[in-house]
Scaffold this motif. Structure first.
Motif, mmCIF file in Angstrom:
data_model
loop_
_atom_site.group_PDB
_atom_site.id
_atom_site.type_symbol
_atom_site.label_atom_id
_atom_site.label_comp_id
_atom_site.label_asym_id
_atom_site.label_seq_id
_atom_site.Cartn_x
_atom_site.Cartn_y
_atom_site.Cartn_z
ATOM 1 N N ARG A 216 0.816 -1.226 0.000
ATOM 2 C CA ARG A 216 0.000 0.000 0.000
ATOM 3 C C ARG A 216 0.844 1.269 0.000
ATOM 4 N NH1 ARG A 216 -2.554 -3.698 3.642
ATOM 5 N NH2 ARG A 216 -1.562 -2.713 5.442
ATOM 6 N N LYS A 217 2.025 1.182 0.569
ATOM 7 C CA LYS A 217 2.888 2.355 0.762
ATOM 8 C C LYS A 217 3.169 3.104 -0.544
ATOM 9 C CE LYS A 217 7.382 3.483 2.784
ATOM 10 N NZ LYS A 217 8.553 2.905 3.460
ATOM 11 N N LYS A 218 3.486 2.376 -1.612
ATOM 12 C CA LYS A 218 3.836 3.034 -2.882
ATOM 13 C C LYS A 218 2.671 3.839 -3.440
ATOM 14 C CE LYS A 218 2.806 -1.157 -5.361
ATOM 15 N NZ LYS A 218 3.311 -2.477 -5.452
ATOM 16 N N TYR A 219 1.456 3.328 -3.264
ATOM 17 C CA TYR A 219 0.278 4.046 -3.756
ATOM 18 C C TYR A 219 0.021 5.297 -2.920
ATOM 19 C CZ TYR A 219 -0.658 -0.456 -6.056
ATOM 20 O OH TYR A 219 -0.557 -1.596 -6.801
ATOM 21 N N ILE A 220 0.130 5.146 -1.611
ATOM 22 C CA ILE A 220 -0.120 6.288 -0.721
ATOM 23 C C ILE A 220 0.894 7.394 -0.977
ATOM 24 C CG2 ILE A 220 -0.137 7.024 1.698
ATOM 25 C CD1 ILE A 220 -1.281 4.180 2.351
ATOM 26 N N GLN A 221 2.153 7.022 -1.171
ATOM 27 C CA GLN A 221 3.184 8.034 -1.448
ATOM 28 C C GLN A 221 2.886 8.783 -2.742
ATOM 29 O OE1 GLN A 221 6.781 5.656 -1.278
ATOM 30 N NE2 GLN A 221 7.110 6.165 0.874
ATOM 31 N N LEU A 222 2.493 8.070 -3.776
ATOM 32 C CA LEU A 222 2.134 8.724 -5.044
ATOM 33 C C LEU A 222 0.938 9.655 -4.866
ATOM 34 C CD1 LEU A 222 2.478 5.999 -7.824
ATOM 35 C CD2 LEU A 222 3.522 8.264 -7.839
ATOM 36 N N ALA A 223 -0.069 9.181 -4.156
ATOM 37 C CA ALA A 223 -1.261 9.999 -3.937
ATOM 38 C C ALA A 223 -0.894 11.297 -3.218
ATOM 39 C CB ALA A 223 -2.299 9.215 -3.133
ATOM 40 N N LYS A 224 -0.091 11.189 -2.176
ATOM 41 C CA LYS A 224 0.310 12.381 -1.412
ATOM 42 C C LYS A 224 1.132 13.334 -2.277
ATOM 43 C CE LYS A 224 -1.611 11.058 2.400
ATOM 44 N NZ LYS A 224 -2.890 11.651 2.776
ATOM 45 N N GLN A 225 1.997 12.769 -3.105
ATOM 46 C CA GLN A 225 2.827 13.577 -3.997
ATOM 47 C C GLN A 225 1.966 14.447 -4.920
ATOM 48 O OE1 GLN A 225 5.547 11.155 -6.238
ATOM 49 N NE2 GLN A 225 6.123 12.811 -7.605
ATOM 50 N N TYR A 226 0.817 13.921 -5.321
ATOM 51 C CA TYR A 226 -0.092 14.640 -6.212
ATOM 52 C C TYR A 226 -1.247 15.306 -5.460
ATOM 53 C CZ TYR A 226 2.209 12.846 -10.388
ATOM 54 O OH TYR A 226 3.111 12.574 -11.389
ATOM 55 N N HIS A 227 -1.145 15.345 -4.147
ATOM 56 C CA HIS A 227 -2.146 16.000 -3.290
ATOM 57 C C HIS A 227 -3.529 15.357 -3.412
ATOM 58 C CE1 HIS A 227 0.960 18.944 -2.573
ATOM 59 N NE2 HIS A 227 1.075 19.115 -3.874
ATOM 60 N N PHE A 228 -3.550 14.048 -3.570
ATOM 61 C CA PHE A 228 -4.796 13.299 -3.593
ATOM 62 C C PHE A 228 -5.132 12.845 -2.187
ATOM 63 C CE2 PHE A 228 -4.798 13.395 -8.021
ATOM 64 C CZ PHE A 228 -5.764 12.587 -8.588
ATOM 65 N N ARG A 229 -6.374 12.868 -1.874
ATOM 66 C CA ARG A 229 -6.888 12.298 -0.626
ATOM 67 C C ARG A 229 -6.811 10.774 -0.767
ATOM 68 N NH1 ARG A 229 -12.241 10.984 1.054
ATOM 69 N NH2 ARG A 229 -12.483 11.348 3.265
ATOM 70 N N THR A 230 -6.364 10.081 0.278
ATOM 71 C CA THR A 230 -6.280 8.621 0.223
ATOM 72 C C THR A 230 -7.304 7.998 1.166
ATOM 73 O OG1 THR A 230 -4.513 8.586 1.864
ATOM 74 C CG2 THR A 230 -3.847 8.548 -0.432
#
Length: 144
Positions: free
Chosen positions: A66-80
């Motif tokens: 899950r970590k890789k997805y969460i990091q990408l989401a945060k990088q693009y300012h997406f709510r997870t």
């Protein structure tokens, strides 16, 4: 802008839940369809750059998955948002057997995923977490 990450064993109802809840609003990212991590990453990045809501519809059994997805989401300012599908091995095995033959997963694979399953936690970086259980044909969703 939202990335939803599913966590659960195979045949736990994740894809059916996606179709019921998110098909009209979120792009579905699924390794069964895309076949490679390279294709998966290309599609995820396209969604993030286009500010398109998406659902990661894989088993994602471990924190590392899950970590890789969460990091990408945060990088693009997406709510997870995470949805944890509570494991029900007997029910999942039954649903798996009801699939068309080429889409069935060997029971040993389902048990293997169950054995390494780490339930998600908010300290992983989720903005919101839900727990999903299936009772009959109904999905019971509650805060986690």
């Amino acid at each position: 802008m939202e990335m939803i990450i599913f966590t659960g064993i195979q045949a736990s109802g994740k894809s059916t839940f996606y179709k019921k809840m998110f098909i009209d609003t979120h792009i579905r990212i699924n390794l069964d369809m895309l076949k490679t991590r390279h294709r998966e990453l290309l599609l995820i990045k396209a969604c993030l750059e286009a500010k398109q809501p998406l659902v990661i519809d894989n088993t994602n059994p471990t924190l590392e998955d899950r970590k890789k997805y969460i990091q990408l989401a945060k990088q693009y300012h997406f709510r997870t948002v995470g949805y944890y599908f509570v494991p029900q091995l007997t029910e999942s095995a039954t649903r798996n057997q009801q699939r068309e033959e080429k889409k069935r997963v060997p029971l040993i694979a389902i048990k293997g995923t169950l054995n390494k399953l780490e339930p998600p936690h908010s300290d992983e970086g989720f903005d919101q977490l839900f727990q999903v259980t299936i009772q009959g044909n109904d999905y019971i969703i509650c805060d986690y």
